[in-house]
Design a protein around this motif. Sequence first.
Motif, short mmCIF file in Angstrom:
data_model
loop_
_atom_site.label_atom_id
_atom_site.label_comp_id
_atom_site.label_asym_id
_atom_site.label_seq_id
_atom_site.Cartn_x
_atom_site.Cartn_y
_atom_site.Cartn_z
N ALA A 126 0.76 -1.19 0.04
CA ALA A 126 0.16 -0.13 -0.03
C ALA A 126 0.91 1.20 0.02
N GLU A 127 1.79 1.29 0.99
CA GLU A 127 2.70 2.49 0.94
C GLU A 127 3.75 2.79 0.16
N LEU A 128 4.35 1.64 -0.47
CA LEU A 128 5.42 1.65 -1.28
C LEU A 128 5.34 1.15 -2.54
N GLY A 129 4.13 0.61 -3.05
CA GLY A 129 3.83 -0.06 -4.06
C GLY A 129 4.71 -1.47 -4.34
N ALA A 130 5.13 -2.06 -3.36
CA ALA A 130 5.67 -3.47 -3.39
C ALA A 130 4.69 -4.37 -3.54
N ARG A 131 4.21 -4.43 -4.73
CA ARG A 131 2.84 -5.51 -4.72
C ARG A 131 3.27 -7.02 -4.79
N ASP A 132 4.49 -7.55 -5.05
CA ASP A 132 5.10 -8.74 -4.92
C ASP A 132 5.13 -9.15 -3.42
N ALA A 133 5.27 -8.21 -2.49
CA ALA A 133 5.34 -8.56 -1.01
C ALA A 133 4.32 -9.54 -0.51
N VAL A 134 3.18 -9.34 -0.68
CA VAL A 134 2.14 -9.73 -0.31
C VAL A 134 2.00 -11.46 -0.75
N HIS A 135 2.04 -11.52 -2.10
CA HIS A 135 2.24 -12.73 -2.59
C HIS A 135 3.18 -13.77 -2.06
N ARG A 136 4.37 -12.99 -2.09
CA ARG A 136 5.57 -13.74 -1.37
C ARG A 136 5.31 -14.22 -0.08
N ALA A 137 4.98 -13.41 0.58
CA ALA A 137 4.56 -13.82 2.20
C ALA A 137 3.61 -15.06 2.22
N ILE A 138 2.60 -14.90 1.47
CA ILE A 138 1.44 -16.16 1.37
C ILE A 138 2.34 -17.31 0.98
N VAL A 139 2.97 -17.27 -0.29
CA VAL A 139 3.36 -18.38 -0.80
C VAL A 139 4.53 -19.09 -0.03
N SER A 140 5.24 -18.26 0.70
CA SER A 140 6.26 -18.83 1.64
C SER A 140 5.61 -19.44 2.65
N TRP A 141 4.92 -18.84 3.46
CA TRP A 141 3.89 -19.42 4.63
C TRP A 141 3.26 -20.77 4.31
N ARG A 142 2.65 -20.61 2.94
CA ARG A 142 1.90 -21.81 2.68
C ARG A 142 2.79 -23.13 2.17
N ALA A 143 4.11 -22.90 1.99
CA ALA A 143 4.95 -23.82 1.44
C ALA A 143 5.41 -24.50 2.90
N THR A 144 5.62 -23.45 4.06
CA THR A 144 5.93 -23.99 5.57
C THR A 144 4.70 -24.85 6.05
N ALA A 145 3.42 -24.46 5.63
CA ALA A 145 2.30 -25.30 5.96
C ALA A 145 2.39 -26.73 5.39
N ARG A 146 2.56 -26.70 4.18
CA ARG A 146 2.70 -27.93 3.35
C ARG A 146 3.55 -28.76 3.87
N ILE A 147 4.86 -28.44 4.39
CA ILE A 147 6.10 -29.01 4.70
C ILE A 147 5.60 -29.79 6.33
N ASN A 148 4.75 -28.90 6.98
CA ASN A 148 4.54 -29.27 8.48
C ASN A 148 3.43 -30.31 8.23
N ALA A 149 2.56 -30.24 7.14
CA ALA A 149 1.58 -31.10 7.02
C ALA A 149 1.97 -32.44 6.66
N ASP A 150 3.14 -32.87 6.21
CA ASP A 150 3.65 -34.12 5.69
C ASP A 150 4.75 -34.35 6.44
N PRO A 151 4.34 -35.43 7.56
CA PRO A 151 5.51 -35.89 8.33
C PRO A 151 6.87 -36.18 7.78
N ASP A 152 6.82 -36.80 6.37
CA ASP A 152 8.18 -37.05 5.97
C ASP A 152 8.75 -35.87 5.47
N GLN A 153 8.14 -34.92 4.95
CA GLN A 153 8.79 -33.78 4.42
C GLN A 153 9.15 -33.02 5.80
N LEU A 154 8.36 -32.87 6.86
CA LEU A 154 8.92 -32.31 7.97
C LEU A 154 10.23 -32.82 8.36
N ARG A 155 10.15 -34.15 8.40
CA ARG A 155 11.25 -34.79 9.10
C ARG A 155 12.71 -34.52 8.23
#
Length: 173
Positions: A126-155
């Motif tokens: 909003a303030e800086l016009g850094a439009r990719d920042a939101v997408h990057r945050a969501i994609v990164s944390w969703r990838a973390t959740a995906r790893i956490n959801a799979d016991p083999d990937q987490l291990r």
Amino acid sequence: MEIRAQSEYGLSMSIAQVASESESVSFTDLSRNPKAVAARAAALGCLRVTHRDAPDMVLTTAIHAERTEENLTTASRLFLALMKRDDGAKSVLLALPEVFPWVRHLNDEEVRGFTVELLDALSDAAELGARDAVHRAIVSWRATARINADPDQLREALRPLGDVDLGPVEVHE
């Protein structure tokens, strides 16, 4: 009952479809009849221009773009203000699973980290016009959740690397 509209440059679309998704024209339509396409974009506020060999573009009015920016800034500031109050922060944290169902695979510390990063990214967009920042945050944390959801990937992700040297790390600022 479905109402269909035929545009002057040959685009047929239902009114229900226009309400649910943006109308589009081809780049060829734009080059052949720019006045009609511009008039349609002005009437709709924005119009997707598809291109066979390039990414789609959006033709919009300045006022539509300005209001979109204003809406993002307002929402960002509202969420940041809410996070400064205990009850507001609690409400945002309770709403996250509705918006992002995959946060159930994040621990409490990770959910807080995601929330802070997401709100900072919204502010940057909003303030800086850094439009990719939101997408990057969501994609990164969703990838973390995906790893956490799979016991083999987490291990595997938590496995120590041992004496593996991955080489120097470049930091870009």
